[in-house]
Enzyme design. Structure first.
Site, mmCIF file in Angstrom:
data_model
loop_
_atom_site.group_PDB
_atom_site.id
_atom_site.type_symbol
_atom_site.label_atom_id
_atom_site.label_comp_id
_atom_site.label_asym_id
_atom_site.label_seq_id
_atom_site.Cartn_x
_atom_site.Cartn_y
_atom_site.Cartn_z
ATOM 1 N N TYR A 131 0.833 -1.074 0.215
ATOM 2 C CA TYR A 131 -0.050 0.027 0.094
ATOM 3 C C TYR A 131 0.795 1.334 0.119
ATOM 4 O O TYR A 131 2.138 1.231 0.164
ATOM 5 C CB TYR A 131 -1.040 0.044 1.289
ATOM 6 N N ARG A 181 8.024 3.881 -4.634
ATOM 7 C CA ARG A 181 8.116 3.078 -3.435
ATOM 8 C C ARG A 181 6.931 1.971 -3.845
ATOM 9 O O ARG A 181 7.511 0.873 -3.657
ATOM 10 C CB ARG A 181 8.040 3.833 -2.189
ATOM 11 N N ARG A 211 -8.037 -20.462 -0.903
ATOM 12 C CA ARG A 211 -6.602 -20.418 0.092
ATOM 13 C C ARG A 211 -5.615 -21.279 -0.205
ATOM 14 O O ARG A 211 -5.876 -22.494 0.024
ATOM 15 C CB ARG A 211 -7.269 -20.176 1.535
ATOM 16 N N HIS A 263 -1.231 -20.907 0.343
ATOM 17 C CA HIS A 263 -0.055 -19.993 0.511
ATOM 18 C C HIS A 263 0.874 -19.692 -0.832
ATOM 19 O O HIS A 263 1.136 -18.304 -0.969
ATOM 20 C CB HIS A 263 1.010 -20.618 1.662
ATOM 21 N N LYS A 301 6.363 -1.681 2.011
ATOM 22 C CA LYS A 301 5.307 -1.125 2.577
ATOM 23 C C LYS A 301 4.027 -2.148 2.272
ATOM 24 O O LYS A 301 3.269 -2.020 1.233
ATOM 25 C CB LYS A 301 5.014 0.142 1.876
ATOM 26 N N GLU A 314 12.531 2.636 13.626
ATOM 27 C CA GLU A 314 11.627 3.694 13.180
ATOM 28 C C GLU A 314 10.436 3.735 14.179
ATOM 29 O O GLU A 314 10.522 3.346 15.346
ATOM 30 C CB GLU A 314 11.223 3.583 11.725
HETATM 31 N N1 PDD Z 1 2.652 5.222 7.302
HETATM 32 N N2 PDD Z 1 7.474 3.901 8.904
HETATM 33 C C1 PDD Z 1 6.344 3.291 8.774
HETATM 34 C C2 PDD Z 1 6.263 2.006 9.842
HETATM 35 C C3 PDD Z 1 5.184 4.019 8.348
HETATM 36 O O1 PDD Z 1 3.974 3.119 8.305
HETATM 37 C C4 PDD Z 1 5.271 5.259 7.736
HETATM 38 C C5 PDD Z 1 4.078 5.852 7.257
HETATM 39 C C6 PDD Z 1 6.259 5.959 7.740
HETATM 40 C C7 PDD Z 1 6.563 7.076 7.129
HETATM 41 O O2 PDD Z 1 6.608 6.872 5.876
HETATM 42 P P1 PDD Z 1 5.863 8.208 4.731
HETATM 43 O O3 PDD Z 1 6.869 9.391 5.189
HETATM 44 O O4 PDD Z 1 6.333 7.653 3.406
HETATM 45 O O5 PDD Z 1 4.636 8.507 5.105
HETATM 46 C C8 PDD Z 1 7.446 5.099 8.120
HETATM 47 C C9 PDD Z 1 1.520 5.600 6.714
HETATM 48 C C10 PDD Z 1 1.338 7.038 6.993
HETATM 49 C C11 PDD Z 1 0.122 4.862 7.209
HETATM 50 O O6 PDD Z 1 0.461 3.495 7.421
HETATM 51 O O7 PDD Z 1 -0.527 5.157 7.351
#
Ligand code: PDD
Length: 296
Positions: A43, A62, A110, A112, A156, A188
């Site tokens: 996402y 990304r 379903r 994997h 992501k 983070e």
């Molecule tokens: N999340 N690290 C994680 C684990 C995150 O979920 C996010 C942002 C960031 C910051 O990334 P960016 O600057 O590209 O938004 C770092 C989004 C906003 C969310 O899951 O809603």
């Protein structure tokens, strides 16, 4: 931060699924979708200011990277993504929006292993939730906790149960964010990147597989250099985090925010610091330019 939607005919929020625009609450996806069954999906969250998508290009790059890592087929070309997202935002109007897009591996019985199927695409736009003046004056509270996540944090993906549990840990401690430590080093936040300030220098952990390469993080690093604030990407130990003059977190929906309490103890002076203030100002100026359509 938010401006009212000028037209009553335009919806404040809207989704796109199965090739159609619908109200988000009416959007339907099969229960057999692998995004639902396995969290087998990636996402993006992209801000739009004044109806203009901000930093769309790096978000799309990304997305492509996340799709490559997870070996989910990209259903659209770059231009198709751009057109779809621009259309979604335009249909909602020129208020500030938070655009969410998700690509799942698709719908299949379903099992994997990867099936050979069409990916599912879901997008939605909602009004951006602004940050209160009070919060900007006081700063956020954060906790530290062990980073229990996997080794593909640079992708992501929607498999976010660990992040969800970590954020809830913060909320249970009456805090706003959880700052994550892996082997004693900062990675983070549960949904944000983290910066610290030491002797006027802005530091953030290096972009590797242990953290998401935040689009806001990257822009903050560029803007800090422009502002003449020295920056460095380097490992940050738990001790450095605790002794920092300032701590900030960044994300697409919150820009950059100051953390003024860590595990119940004041960070630096206990008030938002000068480096955060300079970065907040620089970031807000850029957002204003995006609203006017001057940059994208
Ligand atoms: N999340 N690290 C994680 C684990 C995150 O979920 C996010 C942002 C960031 C910051 O990334 P960016 O600057 O590209 O938004 C770092 C989004 C906003 C969310 O899951 O809603």
């Amino acid at each position: 931060m938010n401006r009212p939607n000028p037209s009553h005919e335009q919806p404040l929020e809207l989704a796109w699924v199965g090739g159609e625009f619908v109200a988000p609450a009416a959007a339907k996806i099969s229960a057999l979708d692998r995004g639902f069954i396995f969290g087998d999906a990636v996402y993006e969250v992209i801000p739009a200011y004044g109806g203009n998508l901000f930093l769309l290009e790096p978000h799309l790059q990304r997305l492509e990277h996340s799709l490559e890592i997870t070996r989910i087929r990209n259903p659209f070309s770059h231009t198709e993504w751009r057109n779809l997202l621009a259309d979604l935002v335009a249909r909602c109007g020129d208020h500030d929006q938070s655009v969410y897009l998700q690509v799942t591996r698709g719908v299949a019985p379903r099992d994997h292993a990867f099936p050979d199927i069409e990916p599912t695409v879901f997008c939605m736009s909602r009004p951006m939730v602004g940050v209160s003046t009070e919060l900007l004056q006081q700063g956020l509270a954060a906790i530290t906790t062990e980073d229990i996540r996997w080794n593909y944090c640079h992708a992501k993906t929607t498999s976010l149960i660990a992040n969800v549990m970590l954020r809830q840990q913060a909320v249970d401690a009456s805090a706003d964010e959880a700052l994550l430590l892996r082997d004693g080093q900062l990675t983070e936040g549960a949904a944000s990147n983290v910066f610290i300030v030491v002797n006027g220098q802005l530091l953030t952990p290096p972009a590797g597989e242990q953290l998401l390469h935040g689009i806001t993080r990257e822009r903050i690093l560029e803007l800090a250099s422009k502002e003449g604030i020295p920056v460095a990407e380097q490992q940050i130990s738990e001790q450095q985090l605790r002794e920092a003059d300032e701590i900030c977190i960044s994300s697409s929906t919150k820009a950059i925010l100051p953390v003024t309490r860590l595990d119940g103890t004041a960070v630096g002076t206990g008030s938002p610091g000068p480096v955060w203030k300079a970065m907040w100002r620089a970031y807000q100026m850029e957002i204003e330019q995006v609203r006017r359509g001057a940059v994208g």
